[in-house]
Design a protein around this motif. Sequence first.
Motif, PDB file in Angstrom:
ATOM      1  N   LEU A 144      48.445  -2.377 -62.378  1.00 25.07           N
ATOM      2  CA  LEU A 144      48.180  -1.082 -62.999  1.00 25.07           C
ATOM      3  C   LEU A 144      48.868  -0.977 -64.355  1.00 25.07           C
ATOM      4  O   LEU A 144      48.295  -0.451 -65.314  1.00 25.07           O
ATOM      5  CB  LEU A 144      48.648   0.049 -62.073  1.00 25.07           C
ATOM      6  N   ALA A 145      50.126  -1.472 -64.412  1.00 20.50           N
ATOM      7  CA  ALA A 145      50.844  -1.437 -65.684  1.00 20.50           C
ATOM      8  C   ALA A 145      50.133  -2.278 -66.735  1.00 20.50           C
ATOM      9  O   ALA A 145      50.012  -1.893 -67.902  1.00 20.50           O
ATOM     10  CB  ALA A 145      52.282  -1.933 -65.488  1.00 20.50           C
ATOM     11  N   HIS A 146      49.636  -3.453 -66.301  1.00 18.40           N
ATOM     12  CA  HIS A 146      48.924  -4.330 -67.230  1.00 18.40           C
ATOM     13  C   HIS A 146      47.626  -3.680 -67.711  1.00 18.40           C
ATOM     14  O   HIS A 146      47.294  -3.721 -68.899  1.00 18.40           O
ATOM     15  CB  HIS A 146      48.620  -5.663 -66.546  1.00 18.40           C
ATOM     16  N   LEU A 147      46.902  -3.044 -66.769  1.00 20.95           N
ATOM     17  CA  LEU A 147      45.656  -2.380 -67.142  1.00 20.95           C
ATOM     18  C   LEU A 147      45.911  -1.212 -68.075  1.00 20.95           C
ATOM     19  O   LEU A 147      45.153  -0.976 -69.020  1.00 20.95           O
ATOM     20  CB  LEU A 147      44.924  -1.907 -65.874  1.00 20.95           C
ATOM     21  N   ALA A 148      47.011  -0.490 -67.811  1.00 20.85           N
ATOM     22  CA  ALA A 148      47.348   0.643 -68.679  1.00 20.85           C
ATOM     23  C   ALA A 148      47.671   0.163 -70.082  1.00 20.85           C
ATOM     24  O   ALA A 148      47.238   0.743 -71.081  1.00 20.85           O
ATOM     25  CB  ALA A 148      48.539   1.421 -68.104  1.00 20.85           C
ATOM     26  N   MET A 149      48.430  -0.954 -70.155  1.00 20.72           N
ATOM     27  CA  MET A 149      48.758  -1.515 -71.458  1.00 20.72           C
ATOM     28  C   MET A 149      47.494  -1.993 -72.168  1.00 20.72           C
ATOM     29  O   MET A 149      47.298  -1.782 -73.359  1.00 20.72           O
ATOM     30  CB  MET A 149      49.745  -2.678 -71.298  1.00 20.72           C
ATOM     31  N   ALA A 150      46.605  -2.625 -71.426  1.00 20.04           N
ATOM     32  CA  ALA A 150      45.360  -3.109 -72.023  1.00 20.04           C
ATOM     33  C   ALA A 150      44.508  -1.958 -72.523  1.00 20.04           C
ATOM     34  O   ALA A 150      43.893  -2.030 -73.582  1.00 20.04           O
ATOM     35  CB  ALA A 150      44.588  -3.941 -70.998  1.00 20.04           C
ATOM     36  N   ALA A 151      44.494  -0.859 -71.749  1.00 18.55           N
ATOM     37  CA  ALA A 151      43.714   0.304 -72.167  1.00 18.55           C
ATOM     38  C   ALA A 151      44.257   0.883 -73.457  1.00 18.55           C
ATOM     39  O   ALA A 151      43.517   1.236 -74.364  1.00 18.55           O
ATOM     40  CB  ALA A 151      43.728   1.361 -71.055  1.00 18.55           C
ATOM     41  N   ARG A 152      45.599   0.953 -73.552  1.00 21.58           N
ATOM     42  CA  ARG A 152      46.181   1.473 -74.782  1.00 21.58           C
ATOM     43  C   ARG A 152      45.913   0.534 -75.945  1.00 21.58           C
ATOM     44  O   ARG A 152      45.631   0.951 -77.046  1.00 21.58           O
ATOM     45  CB  ARG A 152      47.689   1.697 -74.596  1.00 21.58           C
ATOM     46  N   ALA A 153      46.049  -0.780 -75.667  1.00 21.92           N
ATOM     47  CA  ALA A 153      45.838  -1.758 -76.724  1.00 21.92           C
ATOM     48  C   ALA A 153      44.403  -1.724 -77.220  1.00 21.92           C
ATOM     49  O   ALA A 153      44.135  -2.016 -78.382  1.00 21.92           O
ATOM     50  CB  ALA A 153      46.198  -3.153 -76.224  1.00 21.92           C
ATOM     51  N   ALA A 154      43.475  -1.360 -76.331  1.00 24.53           N
ATOM     52  CA  ALA A 154      42.069  -1.331 -76.727  1.00 24.53           C
ATOM     53  C   ALA A 154      41.811  -0.293 -77.806  1.00 24.53           C
ATOM     54  O   ALA A 154      40.824  -0.379 -78.520  1.00 24.53           O
ATOM     55  CB  ALA A 154      41.207  -1.054 -75.505  1.00 24.53           C
ATOM     56  N   GLU A 155      42.683   0.708 -77.917  1.00 20.98           N
ATOM     57  CA  GLU A 155      42.518   1.715 -78.951  1.00 20.98           C
ATOM     58  C   GLU A 155      42.864   1.166 -80.328  1.00 20.98           C
ATOM     59  O   GLU A 155      42.500   1.739 -81.338  1.00 20.98           O
ATOM     60  CB  GLU A 155      43.427   2.914 -78.652  1.00 20.98           C
ATOM     61  N   LEU A 156      43.601   0.071 -80.376  1.00 20.67           N
ATOM     62  CA  LEU A 156      44.082  -0.466 -81.629  1.00 20.67           C
ATOM     63  C   LEU A 156      43.064  -1.428 -82.222  1.00 20.67           C
ATOM     64  O   LEU A 156      42.415  -2.176 -81.500  1.00 20.67           O
ATOM     65  CB  LEU A 156      45.411  -1.193 -81.401  1.00 20.67           C
ATOM     66  N   PRO A 157      42.906  -1.436 -83.546  1.00 23.20           N
ATOM     67  CA  PRO A 157      41.926  -2.338 -84.168  1.00 23.20           C
ATOM     68  C   PRO A 157      42.314  -3.797 -83.978  1.00 23.20           C
ATOM     69  O   PRO A 157      43.499  -4.155 -83.987  1.00 23.20           O
ATOM     70  CB  PRO A 157      41.957  -1.934 -85.639  1.00 23.20           C
ATOM     71  N   ALA A 158      41.325  -4.650 -83.836  1.00 23.26           N
ATOM     72  CA  ALA A 158      41.560  -6.069 -83.556  1.00 23.26           C
ATOM     73  C   ALA A 158      42.340  -6.745 -84.680  1.00 23.26           C
ATOM     74  O   ALA A 158      43.200  -7.590 -84.424  1.00 23.26           O
ATOM     75  CB  ALA A 158      40.230  -6.782 -83.335  1.00 23.26           C
ATOM     76  N   ALA A 159      42.053  -6.396 -85.933  1.00 21.19           N
ATOM     77  CA  ALA A 159      42.760  -7.034 -87.050  1.00 21.19           C
ATOM     78  C   ALA A 159      44.256  -6.751 -86.977  1.00 21.19           C
ATOM     79  O   ALA A 159      45.085  -7.597 -87.330  1.00 21.19           O
ATOM     80  CB  ALA A 159      42.191  -6.530 -88.378  1.00 21.19           C
ATOM     81  N   PHE A 160      44.599  -5.571 -86.493  1.00 15.19           N
ATOM     82  CA  PHE A 160      46.002  -5.180 -86.349  1.00 15.19           C
ATOM     83  C   PHE A 160      46.670  -5.968 -85.228  1.00 15.19           C
ATOM     84  O   PHE A 160      47.749  -6.551 -85.419  1.00 15.19           O
ATOM     85  CB  PHE A 160      46.067  -3.678 -86.080  1.00 15.19           C
ATOM     86  N   THR A 161      46.052  -5.993 -84.057  1.00 14.66           N
ATOM     87  CA  THR A 161      46.665  -6.707 -82.932  1.00 14.66           C
ATOM     88  C   THR A 161      46.717  -8.211 -83.207  1.00 14.66           C
ATOM     89  O   THR A 161      47.666  -8.888 -82.806  1.00 14.66           O
ATOM     90  CB  THR A 161      45.904  -6.424 -81.628  1.00 14.66           C
ATOM     91  N   ASP A 162      45.714  -8.745 -83.902  1.00 12.64           N
ATOM     92  CA  ASP A 162      45.737 -10.164 -84.272  1.00 12.64           C
ATOM     93  C   ASP A 162      46.914 -10.455 -85.208  1.00 12.64           C
ATOM     94  O   ASP A 162      47.596 -11.482 -85.070  1.00 12.64           O
ATOM     95  CB  ASP A 162      44.429 -10.573 -84.956  1.00 12.64           C
TER      96      ASP A 162
END
Length: 481
Positions: free
Chosen positions: A16-34
């Motif tokens: 659940l913690a991993h899914l929550a983190m992934a959900a939050r990360a999904a809000e961030l633009p790919a160029a930023f997370t890359d």
Amino acid sequence: MRIKQTFLRLAAALLLAHLAMAARAAELPAAFTDALRQAGIPLDHVAVVVQPLDAATALVSHNADAAMNPASVMKLVTSYAALHQLGPRFSWPTEVWADGPVRDGVLEGDLIVKGYGDPSLTLERVWLLQRELRAHGIRHIRGNLLLDTSHFELPPLDPGAFDGEPLALYNAAPGALVANFNATTLRLKPEGDSLQIVPEIALPGVTMRAEVVLTSAAGCNGWKETVTPAIPDPTRRELVLSGQYPRGCGEQALSLNLFEPAATFDFIFRGLWAESGGTLAGQTLPGMAPASPPLLRVESPPLTDALTSLNKYSNNLMTRNLFLTLGAARFGPPATLDKGHRAVRATLDAQGIATDKLVLENGAGLSRIERISARSLSQLLQAAYASPLFSEFESALPIVAIDGTLKRRFNGSPLVGNAHLKTGTLRDVSALAGYVYSARGRRIAFVMLVNHEHAKRALDAQQQLLEWVWHDLPAAVAPQP
């Protein structure tokens, strides 16, 4: 069976913690997370809030409630509290008494100077103060120079405690009577096979020695990194410069935090007084101002001017003096760090800005322990925007690629001139917070905090996120009616 059930519950919680983190990360633009990934910075060491100021909810909120070190972005908190508590026209006084008669241009007694924490008492303003003294008929002083610093009550401060660089100007200690940001400026001049050290203001009793090798290195960039100033014996006023100095640099200026504030004020006051032909026969001693009205009272420029200097150029001493001033103004003198803490927190609480994660030390961000959440900073930016003092608050912030600490950042980007942002940099900390003006003409509150050993590598990620906010902000984010 119990062990198996416990293991399953733990695995479910981790999932659940991993899914929550992934959900939050999904809000961030790919160029930023890359960019973060390439910098070796994990997402759980980053906090981001992107809040369109015409919308009811944040577009991006990642790790928003984590207590993070904001470095100099904490200056936004002190600045906001100061505007709301003191007002934009607030100024600091410096008062002077003549304790004795004045005859034929001679003060037959002591000159007493009381400071109230003016952080902008520059060389020029000390000279103007002395000019007013001469206008009152004083050319020579036969008594002592008494300095009243009682408006601040501070514990002993070690300027090298933060990072082992006691002579660096950013480590200058606050004080009720501070001149020229506590800077002592030296002129370095190659002459023959040696380097001469000439102080801009006379420093009687101070020995200066250059153990510097003059080199024929091409160029002059980075010369300050090759010259090391030190005071080998703290009980003696002796400065030693060692290292190397490129002869081709010619004459250069080096400004250092050599003395505690009252001593620096003394050198500057006496040096300027002597340059104008005045004499001061007595010693410089601690003193207390009398209850009688002062001979003269000079006022600093307004608070708005101080906020511009301390934010655009991230001046720690000015912010620390302002932080202490808030405490004295709200709870009465003398100013203390505890009163400063309580004054800032009270202002934020009154404006509905969350303080549950707020940890203050000096209000300047020159600290390993100061903390605030990205959500609280975003709330502060929103509250400032809704305030009638918004123009004063925003105009004090550096403009991307135009001035202040952002003058050389993001050049060639569409961000140029389109964001007012406070920077924050420490070892393991890189932070930005302020306002972005999007290509669609919307104003966006922006907060990004990085606390990680690779924080200095976060610059590309900052640019990617800022440009996404400016360029690609989804039009679907519903504005408030």
